[in-house]
Design a protein around this motif. Structure first.
Motif, short mmCIF file in Angstrom:
data_model
loop_
_atom_site.label_atom_id
_atom_site.label_comp_id
_atom_site.label_asym_id
_atom_site.label_seq_id
_atom_site.Cartn_x
_atom_site.Cartn_y
_atom_site.Cartn_z
N GLU A 273 -89.52 2.33 -14.33
CA GLU A 273 -89.09 2.84 -15.62
C GLU A 273 -87.87 2.08 -16.13
O GLU A 273 -87.76 1.79 -17.34
CB GLU A 273 -88.77 4.33 -15.51
CG GLU A 273 -90.01 5.18 -15.23
CD GLU A 273 -89.67 6.65 -15.10
OE1 GLU A 273 -88.45 6.96 -15.10
OE2 GLU A 273 -90.59 7.47 -14.99
N LYS A 274 -86.95 1.76 -15.24
CA LYS A 274 -85.77 1.00 -15.64
C LYS A 274 -86.17 -0.37 -16.21
O LYS A 274 -85.69 -0.80 -17.27
CB LYS A 274 -84.84 0.83 -14.46
CG LYS A 274 -83.56 0.04 -14.77
CD LYS A 274 -82.84 -0.37 -13.52
CE LYS A 274 -83.57 -1.51 -12.83
NZ LYS A 274 -82.80 -2.06 -11.70
N GLN A 276 -89.02 -1.18 -17.46
CA GLN A 276 -89.72 -0.99 -18.72
C GLN A 276 -88.74 -0.79 -19.88
O GLN A 276 -88.88 -1.37 -20.96
CB GLN A 276 -90.67 0.20 -18.61
CG GLN A 276 -91.48 0.45 -19.88
CD GLN A 276 -92.40 1.65 -19.74
OE1 GLN A 276 -92.42 2.30 -18.70
NE2 GLN A 276 -93.15 1.95 -20.79
N ARG A 277 -87.73 0.07 -19.65
CA ARG A 277 -86.73 0.30 -20.69
C ARG A 277 -85.98 -0.99 -21.04
O ARG A 277 -85.70 -1.27 -22.22
CB ARG A 277 -85.74 1.36 -20.22
CG ARG A 277 -86.36 2.74 -19.98
CD ARG A 277 -86.73 3.43 -21.27
NE ARG A 277 -87.31 4.73 -21.03
CZ ARG A 277 -86.62 5.84 -20.85
NH1 ARG A 277 -85.28 5.80 -20.85
NH2 ARG A 277 -87.24 6.99 -20.66
N GLU A 280 -88.28 -3.14 -23.10
CA GLU A 280 -88.40 -2.62 -24.46
C GLU A 280 -87.14 -2.92 -25.28
O GLU A 280 -87.23 -3.29 -26.46
CB GLU A 280 -88.65 -1.11 -24.41
CG GLU A 280 -90.04 -0.75 -23.88
CD GLU A 280 -90.22 0.76 -23.78
OE1 GLU A 280 -89.21 1.50 -23.97
OE2 GLU A 280 -91.34 1.21 -23.49
#
Length: 355
Positions: A273-274, A276-277, A280
């Motif tokens: 998730e890190k 991915q953020r 993004e």
């Protein structure tokens, strides 16, 4: 015929000097022959007695002149006790009446010795600790000054019959002493936890290497194939406490493994998730930078055209702006500067769907 009665694991009688199909005792044969021929001796002439004795000697000589070697063995032939030759499996002949003797050696059979326990039905005195103190064999002291009861098996083959028979007085007994000495040395170099749990394979490999070296050094004519540890336990007085310690250790390992499982389940997800953020955010940053750079380039181009032809450029900007704005307005009213009223226009968008 006195042959070995063993299987591939070394069970059965494996005497050092196993005689290959030797005849019955000579005195017994003579006694039976005399009993059979006794009627002919009474009242007989000296010539008949001599003839009968010669026939008996010939029969005994023929009976003791041949022997059979099993398929998994070879025979070492001696003449008056001196080594003569080595013969393979099959039917063979030798000088009778004890001149030649043949000793069968099972060179193709895997033999074994057991320490601390005994296989039921085994007859080899060197395989199982008959008339031995089994507890004494298994009692050992580890490197951290703890006691352990170690049971193990040594599997071996006879590689050189000549050395096996004549270089060492009791090769099997010697091998037993060598095995016990090496095992005590190897166990004494490790802690009790290593001996009972994680170090079994290392102990087997180390013991096998040292036993092979000593067997070669002592010219025993034996090839050691495998050393296998069986049961390893602490002494009975402390066995209950040791089991409790092992259970606590296992519970500790279980909790550690569960924590690692949860860690491996949560941390990679958070890391994903890190990432991915971050990707993004990088994408949004590049998008905004590119849009800003594009707007700057477009503005500079319009400004250049405006400097060349201001009126044309303004009209063009107005028209392009209307092309963008007008489609977004649903209700449109066009006013003329000189008009006194409002002229509504037909909503062509609604009529388009009815056509």
């Amino acid at each position: 015929m006195a042959t070995g009665n063993g299987n591939g694991n070394g069970n059965g009688s494996e005497n050092k000097r196993e005689t290959a199909k030797q005849p019955p005792d000579l005195d017994e044969i003579v006694d039976k022959s005399l009993q059979t021929l006794k009627p002919y001796f009474s009242g007989g002439s000296p010539k008949s007695i001599i003839l009968i004795a010669l026939l008996a000697m010939i029969a005994i000589g023929v009976w003791t002149a041949y022997y059979t070697v099993p398929s998994d063995s070879v025979a070492v032939v001696q003449r008056f006790g001196k080594y003569l030759k080595e013969v393979p499996a099959g039917l063979h002949f030798k000088f009778p009446l004890g001149i030649d003797s043949a000793i069968v050696v099972p060179v193709k059979r895997q033999l074994k010795q057991e320490f601390g326990f005994a296989t039921p039905g085994a007859k080899d005195p060197h395989q199982t600790p008959i008339n031995r103190d089994e507890k004494r064999e298994t009692q050992m002291v580890t490197g951290d000054m703890n006691a352990a009861l170690v049971e193990w098996v040594v599997q071996y083959r006879i590689s050189d019959p000549l050395k096996y028979l004549f270089e060492v007085r009791e090769p099997k007994e010697t091998l037993r002493y060598v095995s016990e000495s090496v095992m005590r040395e190897v166990v004494g170099d490790r802690t009790v936890d290593e001996v009972i749990t994680i170090g079994r394979q290392d102990i087997e490999i180390d013991a096998l290497s040292k036993m092979k070296a000593l067997a070669t050094k002592y010219t025993m004519g034996i090839s050691i194939d495998q050393v296998q540890l069986k049961n390893i336990n602490p002494p009975k007085p402390v066995q209950e406490s040791f089991n409790e310690v092992n259970q606590a250790q296992q519970e500790k390992e279980k909790l550690i493994n569960e924590a690692r499982r949860d860690y491996n389940k949560v941390i990679p997800l958070a890391e994903g998730e890190k990432d991915q953020r971050i990707r993004e955010a990088d994408g949004y940053r590049l998008k905004r930078i590119n849009e800003a750079e594009g707007d700057v380039t477009r503005f500079n181009a319009l400004f250049t055209e405006y400097l060349r032809a201001p009126e044309v450029t303004l009209r063009r900007i107005y028209i392009e702006t209307m092309e963008v704005v007008m489609p977004q307005i649903k209700s449109k009213i066009i006013l003329d500067q000189d008009a006194n009223g409002i002229l509504p226009l037909l909503n062509l968008d609604d009529q388009k769907g009815k056509l």
